[in-house]
Scaffold this active site. Sequence first.
Site, PDB file in Angstrom:
ATOM      1  N   HIS A  59       0.839  -1.192   0.000  1.00  0.00           N
ATOM      2  CA  HIS A  59       0.000   0.000   0.000  1.00  0.00           C
ATOM      3  C   HIS A  59       0.877   1.246   0.000  1.00  0.00           C
ATOM      4  O   HIS A  59       1.716   1.416   0.891  1.00  0.00           O
ATOM      5  CB  HIS A  59      -0.915   0.012   1.227  1.00  0.00           C
ATOM      6  N   TYR A  84       3.794  -0.238   4.951  1.00  0.00           N
ATOM      7  CA  TYR A  84       4.365  -1.444   5.557  1.00  0.00           C
ATOM      8  C   TYR A  84       3.467  -2.672   5.418  1.00  0.00           C
ATOM      9  O   TYR A  84       3.362  -3.476   6.335  1.00  0.00           O
ATOM     10  CB  TYR A  84       4.697  -1.200   7.037  1.00  0.00           C
ATOM     11  N   HIS A  85       2.847  -2.828   4.243  1.00  0.00           N
ATOM     12  CA  HIS A  85       1.947  -3.953   4.016  1.00  0.00           C
ATOM     13  C   HIS A  85       2.481  -4.860   2.913  1.00  0.00           C
ATOM     14  O   HIS A  85       1.752  -5.244   1.995  1.00  0.00           O
ATOM     15  CB  HIS A  85       0.541  -3.445   3.663  1.00  0.00           C
ATOM     16  N   ALA A  86       3.750  -5.215   2.979  1.00  0.00           N
ATOM     17  CA  ALA A  86       4.356  -6.079   1.964  1.00  0.00           C
ATOM     18  C   ALA A  86       3.623  -7.412   1.888  1.00  0.00           C
ATOM     19  O   ALA A  86       3.345  -8.046   2.914  1.00  0.00           O
ATOM     20  CB  ALA A  86       5.832  -6.305   2.296  1.00  0.00           C
TER      21      ALA A  86
END
Length: 537
Positions: free
Chosen positions: A300, A474-476
């Site tokens: 994101h 931080y939504h890998a």
Amino acid sequence: MPQDLPDRSRFDYVIVGGGTAGCILAETLSRSGRASVLLCEAGGEARSPWITIPAGFYKLLTNPAYNWGFWSEAEPATLNRRIAIPRGKGLGGSTLINGMIYVRGQPQDYDLWAERGCTGWGWDDVLPHFRALERWAGPDPDGMRGQDGPMPISEVVEKNPVGQAFIDAARAQGQPVNPDYNGARQEGVGWYQVNQERGERHSAARAWLARARRRPNLTVLTHARATRILLEGRRATGVTLARPSGTVRVDAGEVILAAGAVQTPQLLELSGIGDAERLRGIGIEVVHDLPGIGENYLDHFCTRMNWRVSQPVTLNELTRFPKLLGEVAKYALNRRGVLTYGTGLAHGFLRSRDGLDRPDVQYFFMHASYANAAERKLDRFPGMTLGVTQLRPQSRGSIHAVSPDLAVQPEIRPNFLDHPEDRRAMVDGMKLGREIVGQSPMDAFRVAELSPGPDCRDDEDWLQFARANGQTIYHAAGTCRMGTDIAAVVDPELKVRGIDGLRVADASVMPEMVSGNTQAAVMMIARKAAQGIISAG
């Protein structure tokens, strides 16, 4: 001190990664007492006093003991900036350092997974697992929430008047108010839900692993980084671990990778599993040609719009002396005040334009403004921020090993803003955000827009602002995509295609991005994976 490996060096299950998914897998697989389980975590114990204090993420996010500190490659679409890609380190993983926001996503997300070949992952299949995770403290008029699960979920405890003004402004602009975006519908504005209880952060280690560590059939090793998956032909037989005392071999009936969307594909590639041509190019012997590993990277991308505020009621002032002393006392006495805040106060899940069938943008409102968003440095005057992100980005990036040496960071190429729909959604989302903050309920607080500022008028201005200032939130995900086609890495049972005895159960298996913060989906994936392993066992 790191635990010692017992004399027995073979386990029924070896779990690589003690983060969100790993903690849930370890607790669930060890519950019967029959299977021997080893959980290997490259980081250490979660000992910092900042971990249980929600606002402590400001301290932990830049602490190398709790953050791996990955960075993206410089890419032209984001003006050749290297963008921080934080990943949690230590037992509990990213639940030690994240903003604690709990979002299931939209039912259509999971139905799309099922339509694309991930049988058993539709909304009706995953909803029971979400409910089993949750200990929801709020009302449940839709009958869709769980009240007895390990993870406490509650609405933010401190409801600042600036946040209420944002909700009122969105309503004035024509948006619905939604008291439970994890209920029957996601669309609307309201207060965020977080994994907290009585004003304290609850990590995955606290919610799941703490209860399991007393079991004799569970061994937890910290400072134990998996360096290679051991293979005999096309079967995984164990892992090698780098420990302070040296390298050790552990044999396994089954290896389960839960190292996350950055490190799971890297470990697979270093073990000889991946695109054959790529592996040969970096000097790795090919064991199994599986080109999809490391591809389909999802994340994101978020911009942050800032306004100056007229009243000294924002975190910019409340987190500085002398007011901070009062907030510390408030937290010490009753677990209230600014130390209970994470990264979001009020939410919005909205449609950026007419004609869409469901929300495509997410808003994070916070009564704080950042002089440097990447470093979380607050302005020295009252301010507020509206984070804007596209819920389901279409751009696809990649994460790949560039060296046989595990210590060398993988090459992370997010490819943000590559797809025209991503650019459109971000621009329209920011314009809608400006329109909401411009409504009369914000008049008592809004002074002036600081960024992008009044000179930002046409679509190209907005896009340039996004390229120059956007960050990941931080939504890998997605780098070991689940599916049944030739490019998929794991099948719907999360087994690595072509390799026996090896599964992946973390964010990397997501075939498409979920509509919102990813930690709830990762928890669901881990629980569903563990239940499937037990049933198959």
